[in-house]
Design an enzyme around this catalytic site. Structure first.
Site, mmCIF file in Angstrom:
data_model
loop_
_atom_site.group_PDB
_atom_site.id
_atom_site.type_symbol
_atom_site.label_atom_id
_atom_site.label_comp_id
_atom_site.label_asym_id
_atom_site.label_seq_id
_atom_site.Cartn_x
_atom_site.Cartn_y
_atom_site.Cartn_z
ATOM 1 N N GLY A 143 -10.724 -0.197 13.260
ATOM 2 C CA GLY A 143 -10.264 0.177 14.610
ATOM 3 C C GLY A 143 -11.383 0.502 15.584
ATOM 4 N N VAL A 144 -12.272 1.401 15.213
ATOM 5 C CA VAL A 144 -13.370 1.768 16.104
ATOM 6 C C VAL A 144 -14.428 0.667 16.135
ATOM 7 C CG1 VAL A 144 -15.155 3.486 16.594
ATOM 8 C CG2 VAL A 144 -12.966 4.213 15.596
ATOM 9 N N GLU A 182 -14.255 -2.479 15.638
ATOM 10 C CA GLU A 182 -13.863 -3.721 16.310
ATOM 11 C C GLU A 182 -13.662 -3.544 17.806
ATOM 12 O OE1 GLU A 182 -10.375 -5.173 14.183
ATOM 13 O OE2 GLU A 182 -11.386 -4.702 12.284
ATOM 14 N N ASN A 183 -13.295 -2.310 18.209
ATOM 15 C CA ASN A 183 -12.854 -2.123 19.595
ATOM 16 C C ASN A 183 -13.748 -1.266 20.466
ATOM 17 O OD1 ASN A 183 -10.223 -3.525 19.445
ATOM 18 N ND2 ASN A 183 -9.826 -1.970 17.884
ATOM 19 N N HIS A 207 -12.934 2.146 0.682
ATOM 20 C CA HIS A 207 -12.879 1.037 1.656
ATOM 21 C C HIS A 207 -13.481 -0.239 1.080
ATOM 22 C CE1 HIS A 207 -13.060 4.109 5.221
ATOM 23 N NE2 HIS A 207 -11.804 3.805 4.953
ATOM 24 N N ARG A 260 -10.332 6.599 21.608
ATOM 25 C CA ARG A 260 -9.912 6.298 22.979
ATOM 26 C C ARG A 260 -9.767 7.576 23.798
ATOM 27 N NH1 ARG A 260 -5.613 2.185 20.441
ATOM 28 N NH2 ARG A 260 -5.680 3.921 18.994
ATOM 29 N N GLU A 300 -7.526 -6.059 5.121
ATOM 30 C CA GLU A 300 -7.449 -5.656 3.726
ATOM 31 C C GLU A 300 -6.273 -6.312 3.010
ATOM 32 O OE1 GLU A 300 -8.288 -1.631 5.571
ATOM 33 O OE2 GLU A 300 -8.835 -1.198 3.491
ATOM 34 N N ASP A 336 -8.847 10.367 18.001
ATOM 35 C CA ASP A 336 -8.803 8.965 18.403
ATOM 36 C C ASP A 336 -9.916 8.707 19.417
ATOM 37 O OD1 ASP A 336 -8.091 6.522 19.857
ATOM 38 O OD2 ASP A 336 -6.197 6.642 18.754
ATOM 39 N N ARG A 368 -12.715 14.041 9.412
ATOM 40 C CA ARG A 368 -13.537 14.489 8.284
ATOM 41 C C ARG A 368 -14.990 14.699 8.715
ATOM 42 N NH1 ARG A 368 -11.796 9.611 4.637
ATOM 43 N NH2 ARG A 368 -9.617 9.746 5.251
ATOM 44 N N ARG A 410 -2.521 -2.147 -3.471
ATOM 45 C CA ARG A 410 -3.794 -1.514 -3.150
ATOM 46 C C ARG A 410 -3.848 -0.176 -3.880
ATOM 47 N NH1 ARG A 410 -5.331 2.562 1.181
ATOM 48 N NH2 ARG A 410 -7.582 2.580 1.021
ATOM 49 N N LEU A 457 -15.376 1.487 10.509
ATOM 50 C CA LEU A 457 -15.104 2.671 11.325
ATOM 51 C C LEU A 457 -13.632 2.683 11.711
ATOM 52 C CD1 LEU A 457 -18.226 2.372 13.717
ATOM 53 C CD2 LEU A 457 -18.057 3.695 11.590
ATOM 54 N N ASN A 469 0.884 -1.167 0.000
ATOM 55 C CA ASN A 469 0.000 0.000 0.000
ATOM 56 C C ASN A 469 0.921 1.216 0.000
ATOM 57 O OD1 ASN A 469 -1.833 1.999 0.410
ATOM 58 N ND2 ASN A 469 -2.862 1.019 2.144
HETATM 59 N N1 LIG Z 1 -9.586 0.119 21.896
HETATM 60 C C1 LIG Z 1 -10.107 1.072 21.129
HETATM 61 N N2 LIG Z 1 -11.230 1.735 21.512
HETATM 62 C C2 LIG Z 1 -11.764 2.676 20.737
HETATM 63 N N3 LIG Z 1 -11.250 3.045 19.560
HETATM 64 C C3 LIG Z 1 -10.143 2.437 19.128
HETATM 65 C C4 LIG Z 1 -9.520 1.423 19.866
HETATM 66 N N4 LIG Z 1 -8.446 1.016 19.150
HETATM 67 C C5 LIG Z 1 -8.411 1.750 18.021
HETATM 68 N N5 LIG Z 1 -9.430 2.604 18.001
HETATM 69 C C6 LIG Z 1 -9.775 3.596 16.972
HETATM 70 O O1 LIG Z 1 -9.425 3.079 15.702
HETATM 71 C C7 LIG Z 1 -8.870 4.129 14.916
HETATM 72 C C8 LIG Z 1 -7.945 3.562 13.839
HETATM 73 O O2 LIG Z 1 -8.663 2.603 13.107
HETATM 74 P P1 LIG Z 1 -7.975 1.865 11.851
HETATM 75 O O3 LIG Z 1 -8.960 0.912 11.300
HETATM 76 O O4 LIG Z 1 -6.654 1.358 12.259
HETATM 77 O O5 LIG Z 1 -7.821 3.142 10.934
HETATM 78 P P2 LIG Z 1 -7.332 3.352 9.438
HETATM 79 O O6 LIG Z 1 -7.015 2.022 8.850
HETATM 80 O O7 LIG Z 1 -8.510 4.016 8.832
HETATM 81 O O8 LIG Z 1 -6.152 4.274 9.589
HETATM 82 C C9 LIG Z 1 -8.154 4.990 15.937
HETATM 83 O O9 LIG Z 1 -8.040 6.330 15.509
HETATM 84 C C10 LIG Z 1 -9.055 4.893 17.135
HETATM 85 O O10 LIG Z 1 -9.999 5.940 17.077
#
Ligand SMILES: Nc1ncnc2c1ncn2[C@@H]1O[C@H](COP(=O)(O)OP(=O)(O)O)[C@@H](O)[C@H]1O
Ligand SMILES: Nc1ncnc2c1ncn2[C@@H]1O[C@H](COP(=O)(O)OP(=O)(O)O)[C@@H](O)[C@H]1O
Lengths: 399, 399
Positions: B331-332, B334-335, B183, B285, B385, B283, B242, B94, B210, B7
């Site tokens: 990231g968001v 999943e977590n 995406h 978090r 991905e 972020d 954004r 990619r 997300l 990528n």
């Molecule tokens: N444990 C968590 N709790 C909440 N949000 C999280 C956690 N871990 C990661 N994130 C969120 O995931 C975002 C990154 O997601 P990711 O899929 O890696 O992004 P991208 O691939 O679009 O750069 C971070 O900016 C954060 O907001």
């Protein structure tokens, strides 16, 4: 009580006179091309179910001259609707933008006028014409109470999560950039009628106003909780000549890569887009004709128009977690069976089933076009913004 | 088969190496700050469940120099993953923007490169970096087949009513202004996994990606029928920095009334808006921490973020006239249990019921967080991905 309802634009004045005991106007009229030469007045008086129309062609240099002609028509022998202009008790003004401070129907004071003027940057095409209308009405109907009814007011009950944009806070605080929503007088009127019809004060209703401008509102227990127009009447649904929702980057692309400027984009998105941009026509009757003649562009435009409505129906059902009725209103919503059919077919997952037969018929007044087994009622309710303004004036003054 | 996934951005290269028989990468890495001084490489080799990390700080003037360092790491004694760069059989690139002509995973020819270049005006931040990545990979991995996998491709099955804007036809025909969606590699991967899990090839699924960028897709029987990003990745959901959907008139207002120019607006809406604009942090978090400390701004931002997701769930359910599953990923997704909870509570009208208990737990892999009685499955599926790119490369070359 004689209530004179005025909708004053930059070069036109629309008006209706009501006697407060009746929902039918006594007369209605339109002054056009004020200050543009070749001005026109069309004045219609309703007497015992008959219409008497007077048309005048004359030079009307400004709003004051226009209203002066209207005043003469109101008392003109043979078509007089009042003996004396002083018989007008209330003048109800439709005001497009009330911002965040003018959130209810209100008697017009100097302070209210000042607030309407402060909103000029947010409503440059509308509020200046309204102020002209107010000042002229104040000078001509001296005995009347002047009342302002706002198109934005009904939407002021929206929660912050629905009206804020995801841009830095200061744009909201300093410039008032947020979702205001428009057509509020219409959304309030038809949702009120639907609640009466359903006999359910806490009904979850989606109102769909489809005129030249188009907007939708999610109305929960009589209160608006979301709406499709935004800071301005450009956003949301596809309209006669407006684009509705569009990726903001389209504008940035056209400026940076194709040399457009803001004035050109304002005109493009407001006047040359929507159904007109897709088909060359903005009136749905013309576009239906094109479809019947086999035009692919017209068929696509109808699909896009209806699809956007469907998505807002889904979005607002999710926002309210339920749906009792959807209401179609205004020129297209009341008359265009094809749009209603396309927006509602294959929507049984949301509990919506339209009756193709009922929907295809033309009938006056409120009507239910849902299939008998439909969980969600599909209603067609003619809007009446002037009557709603008159009702609100009466309610305000009787309190 | 050794598949090297790249990528390549304007100043970075991310990569992973796969042996085609396994879903786990053999190594992964990131080259950062190419051409900016103080460049960095982080290279991780996975051996028998252990990670060996190599970090290099050095000056990397261009993509070629960066890839040359990576090549050395791939064969470096002690951490070698191949004997010889010629052991790489496929390089999978990619590519963000494939436009309307590059709609499937494809072997890279001169003609394909030409088409990627023709899309520079639509993807000025991405496609130039991809071309650099391709040219460097061609010069270093001379024996490998170079394959392009497009982020837009999955969305090319959308019907015209979903991808067209309501602006005059020539903007589509002359400039390609339409909804492309992004995406796509992630939406395809997680929707595919969901279909397998549900054992229902014709499932109606909404995928919710997300990450820093956020987008949703409506996937009917494996085919995308609508998506929330538009001409660019700015539109739709609220993201880290954004704005997502915004009335286009906000831009016109800021230009005409407040003196902004297009470059400032591009930066404002892409880099300073979204959660960052509302809270000062992008972020989730950090923003959750603010909520726990009682910040109203953070609470509002979360509400807005989740509310926008809810509305798209409703809209896409209406578009598909049904819903079998919604999938949270990235990231968001999943977590962040709070986002999922806020997006899904009070959604039983749509058949969605989330299990607060299941949702609150942290577990790896695909998991079902719906309540047992929920008609719609709420799934959390980690996206991958790179693996999807490797899978598509393999599938292409085995045909
Ligand atoms: N444990 C968590 N709790 C909440 N949000 C999280 C956690 N871990 C990661 N994130 C969120 O995931 C975002 C990154 O997601 P990711 O899929 O890696 O992004 P991208 O691939 O679009 O750069 C971070 O900016 C954060 O907001
Ligand atoms: N019989 C009809 N069939 C389809 N569309 C109609 C019909 N009558 C009126 N319309 C539509 O209604 C529109 C005007 O609606 P209206 O509510 O009067 O608009 P506004 O008040 O926004 O100016 C016309 O442009 C036309 O598209």
């Amino acid at each position: 009580m004689n209530i004179f309802v005025i909708n004053s634009g930059s070069s036109s004045i629309k008006y209706q006179l009501f006697h407060s005991e009746s929902a039918e106007p006594v007369c209605s009229g339109l002054v056009e091309r004020i200050g543009l030469g070749d001005s026109l007045i069309k004045h219609t008086v309703f007497i015992n179910g008959e219409e008497k129309v007077t048309k005048l062609e004359l030079d009307i240099p400004d709003h004051e001259a226009g209203m002066f002609e209207v005043e003469k028509l109101l008392v003109q022998p043979g078509i007089a609707v009042v003996h004396n202009p002083d018989d007008i008790n209330v003048v109800g003004h439709r005001i497009v933008h009330g911002g965040e401070t003018l959130t209810q129907t209100t008697i017009i004071t100097e302070e209210v006028k000042e607030k309407i003027k402060q909103l000029y940057p947010l409503a440059p095409l509308h509020n200046p014409g309204h102020i002209k209308g107010i000042e002229v009405a104040q000078s001509i109907f001296k005995k009347a109470t002047q009342v302002a009814v706002f198109d934005t007011a009904f939407h002021q009950t929206m929660p912050e999560k629905a009206y804020r944009y995801a841009i830095p806070d200061n744009f909201y605080k300093d410039y008032g950039i947020r979702v205001y929503g428009f057509h509020g007088i219409s959304h309030k009127y038809v949702s009120g009628r639907a609640i009466e019809h359903l006999q359910k004060p806490d009904a979850k209703i989606i109102t769909i106003h489809l005129g030249n401008g188009c907007s939708m509102a999610a109305v929960n227990a009589g209160k608006c909780i979301d709406t499709s127009m935004g800071l301005t009447p450009l956003d949301g649904l596809i309209m006669g000549t407006r684009s509705g929702n569009i990726d903001a980057s389209v504008l940035l692309y056209l400026i940076e890569q194709q040399g457009y400027d803001a004035a050109e984009l304002t005109s493009l998105l407001n006047k040359k887009s929507g159904m007109f941009g897709l088909t060359g026509y903005s009136d749905m009757r013309d576009i239906t004709k094109m479809i019947n003649e086999g035009s692919d562009a017209a068929a696509l435009a109808y699909e896009m128009y209806a699809y956007r409505i469907r998505k807002f129906i889904g979005a607002y059902s999710a926002a309210m977690n339920g749906l009792d009725a959807i209401v179609f209103t205004a020129g297209v919503g009341e008359n265009d069976a094809l749009v209603r059919e396309m927006a509602c077919h294959d929507m049984d997952f949301m509990g919506i089933q339209i009756s193709t037969e009922e929907n295809a018929q033309r009938k006056p007044g409120l009507r239910d076009v849902s299939a008998s087994q439909s969980k969600v009622k599909v209603l067609v309710i003619p809007t009446n913004e002037e009557l709603e303004i008159a009702k609100q004036c009466k309610a305000l003054l009787q309190n």
